[in-house]
Design a protein around this motif. Structure first.
Motif, PDB file in Angstrom:
ATOM      1  N   ARG A 173       0.833  -1.209   0.000  1.00  0.00           N
ATOM      2  CA  ARG A 173       0.000   0.000   0.000  1.00  0.00           C
ATOM      3  C   ARG A 173       0.860   1.247   0.000  1.00  0.00           C
ATOM      4  N   VAL A 174       1.878   1.277   0.843  1.00  0.00           N
ATOM      5  CA  VAL A 174       2.718   2.468   0.981  1.00  0.00           C
ATOM      6  C   VAL A 174       3.540   2.715  -0.287  1.00  0.00           C
ATOM      7  N   VAL A 175       4.116   1.663  -0.845  1.00  0.00           N
ATOM      8  CA  VAL A 175       4.943   1.839  -2.044  1.00  0.00           C
ATOM      9  C   VAL A 175       4.099   2.271  -3.228  1.00  0.00           C
ATOM     10  N   ARG A 176       2.917   1.709  -3.361  1.00  0.00           N
ATOM     11  CA  ARG A 176       2.038   2.125  -4.449  1.00  0.00           C
ATOM     12  C   ARG A 176       1.554   3.564  -4.249  1.00  0.00           C
ATOM     13  N   ALA A 177       1.340   3.961  -3.005  1.00  0.00           N
ATOM     14  CA  ALA A 177       0.961   5.348  -2.728  1.00  0.00           C
ATOM     15  C   ALA A 177       2.106   6.292  -3.100  1.00  0.00           C
ATOM     16  N   GLY A 245       9.195  -3.784  -3.763  1.00  0.00           N
ATOM     17  CA  GLY A 245      10.140  -2.941  -4.474  1.00  0.00           C
ATOM     18  C   GLY A 245       9.630  -2.629  -5.855  1.00  0.00           C
ATOM     19  N   ALA A 246      10.451  -1.937  -6.631  1.00  0.00           N
ATOM     20  CA  ALA A 246      10.033  -1.548  -7.972  1.00  0.00           C
ATOM     21  C   ALA A 246      11.207  -1.660  -8.930  1.00  0.00           C
ATOM     22  N   ALA A 247      10.906  -2.131 -10.132  1.00  0.00           N
ATOM     23  CA  ALA A 247      11.878  -2.137 -11.225  1.00  0.00           C
ATOM     24  C   ALA A 247      11.402  -1.123 -12.254  1.00  0.00           C
ATOM     25  N   THR A 261      12.104   0.364   2.351  1.00  0.00           N
ATOM     26  CA  THR A 261      11.965  -0.127   3.719  1.00  0.00           C
ATOM     27  C   THR A 261      10.837   0.662   4.377  1.00  0.00           C
ATOM     28  N   VAL A 262       9.793  -0.051   4.789  1.00  0.00           N
ATOM     29  CA  VAL A 262       8.599   0.592   5.353  1.00  0.00           C
ATOM     30  C   VAL A 262       8.479   0.226   6.828  1.00  0.00           C
ATOM     31  N   VAL A 263       8.414   1.236   7.670  1.00  0.00           N
ATOM     32  CA  VAL A 263       8.242   1.049   9.110  1.00  0.00           C
ATOM     33  C   VAL A 263       7.156   2.014   9.587  1.00  0.00           C
ATOM     34  N   ASP A 264       6.192   1.502  10.338  1.00  0.00           N
ATOM     35  CA  ASP A 264       5.118   2.359  10.881  1.00  0.00           C
ATOM     36  C   ASP A 264       4.442   3.180   9.786  1.00  0.00           C
ATOM     37  N   ASP A 265       4.072   2.538   8.690  1.00  0.00           N
ATOM     38  CA  ASP A 265       3.310   3.155   7.595  1.00  0.00           C
ATOM     39  C   ASP A 265       4.069   4.220   6.827  1.00  0.00           C
ATOM     40  N   ARG A 266       5.371   4.304   7.031  1.00  0.00           N
ATOM     41  CA  ARG A 266       6.159   5.311   6.316  1.00  0.00           C
ATOM     42  C   ARG A 266       7.397   4.659   5.696  1.00  0.00           C
TER      43      ARG A 266
END
Length: 288
Positions: A173-177, A245-247, A261-266
């Motif tokens: 969710r976070v990376v797509r956002a 991740g993303a290519a 690297t996502v921690v606590d929604d960030r």
């Protein structure tokens, strides 16, 4: 079971250890192959624990490689990115042998800052439960000294980036956002998903070591929105070392990898590999 069969049985574990120590998939293969050659040249009659013997032989090769790298000045954090393990989002992770070697990219990056003996001691003891007295023989130090090496390494890798990761759904969710905001040039949207002290590290692409990049702080990272906007249409989501991740794929060629690297929604860290000499070796599962 003959030595050849036993070696093949141990190979995945040896390669996983070598990858953690070296941060290079190709060098890990070389180290394991070297251990195999040493086994072939040895009298195995008196070897009581072949698995332990092979791990020691592989680790000794890795230690020498790390020391050589250090003498060439290749160990600074901003000078070398570890090889990522990349799996296409359409692939079944259980079918990928390399997923068994995956360690978070954040941890691999931090491990690049350890000294050769710290890294070997930490990997062998904390990740593969090798006793300190066996490691001591390998690195030519006392068991107490090795215990201190591992302890010092442990303290250095216990950063926020290597702990408390979000689960897979939250990472996604976070990376797509992040990329949705990038596509729209939405600075506020980017700031909403970036931790205030986020760090972006890049190997500098074709420029490599001479012009590697480290950006710190949400405002600084978000200020690159124009660049992210250009990349967004070419993004293909992948698993990098077991995390979202993303290519960036342009005309069928991967031009960069972005590990989050996502921690606590960030997002607390973004690690970018864009070296054209290294990308083909770590992105075959995406382009094949």
């Amino acid at each position: 079971m003959n030595p050849t069969e036993r070696f093949e049985r141990e190979r995945p574990r040896l390669r996983a250890a070598a990858y953690r120590m070296l941060g290079s998939l190709a060098e890990a293969d070389d180290a394991v192959q070297d251990a195999w050659l040493r086994l072939n040249a040895s009298d195995t009659t008196d070897i009581r624990n072949l698995g332990a013997w092979l791990m020691t032989a592989t680790s000794r090769v890795c230690l020498n490689m790390l020391r050589t790298r250090r003498t060439r000045g290749e160990t600074a954090l901003d000078a070398r990115m570890p090889d990522p393990i990349v799996v296409s989002s359409t692939a079944d992770p259980e079918l990928s042998a390399e997923q068994g070697e995956a360690v978070s990219m954040a941890l691999m990056v931090v491990m690049e800052t350890l000294s050769p003996t710290e890294r070997v001691a930490f990997v062998l003891h904390d990740m593969f439960t090798v006793p300190f007295d066996e490691i001591a023989t390998l690195v030519e130090k006392t068991p107490d000294a090795v215990r201190q090496l591992a302890s010092r390494a442990r303290r250095r890798v216990r950063t926020r980036e290597t702990q408390g990761h979000a689960d897979a759904a939250e990472q996604r969710r976070v990376v797509r956002a992040f990329f949705a905001a990038s596509r729209d040039g939405d600075i506020d949207g980017l700031l909403a998903v970036l931790a205030p002290d986020v760090v972006l590290r890049s190997d500098g692409g074709a420029r490599r070591r001479e012009q590697s990049v480290v950006l710190e702080g949400a405002q600084t990272v978000a200020s690159q929105a124009a660049m992210y906007m250009e990349l967004a249409p070419h993004v293909r989501f992948v698993s990098i070392n077991g995390a979202e991740g993303a290519a960036v794929v342009v005309q069928g060629r991967v031009v960069s990898l972005m590990s989050f690297t996502v921690v606590d929604d960030r997002v607390v860290a973004i690690d970018v590999l864009a070296d054209p000499e290294r990308l083909p070796g770590v992105t075959r599962s995406i382009t094949e």
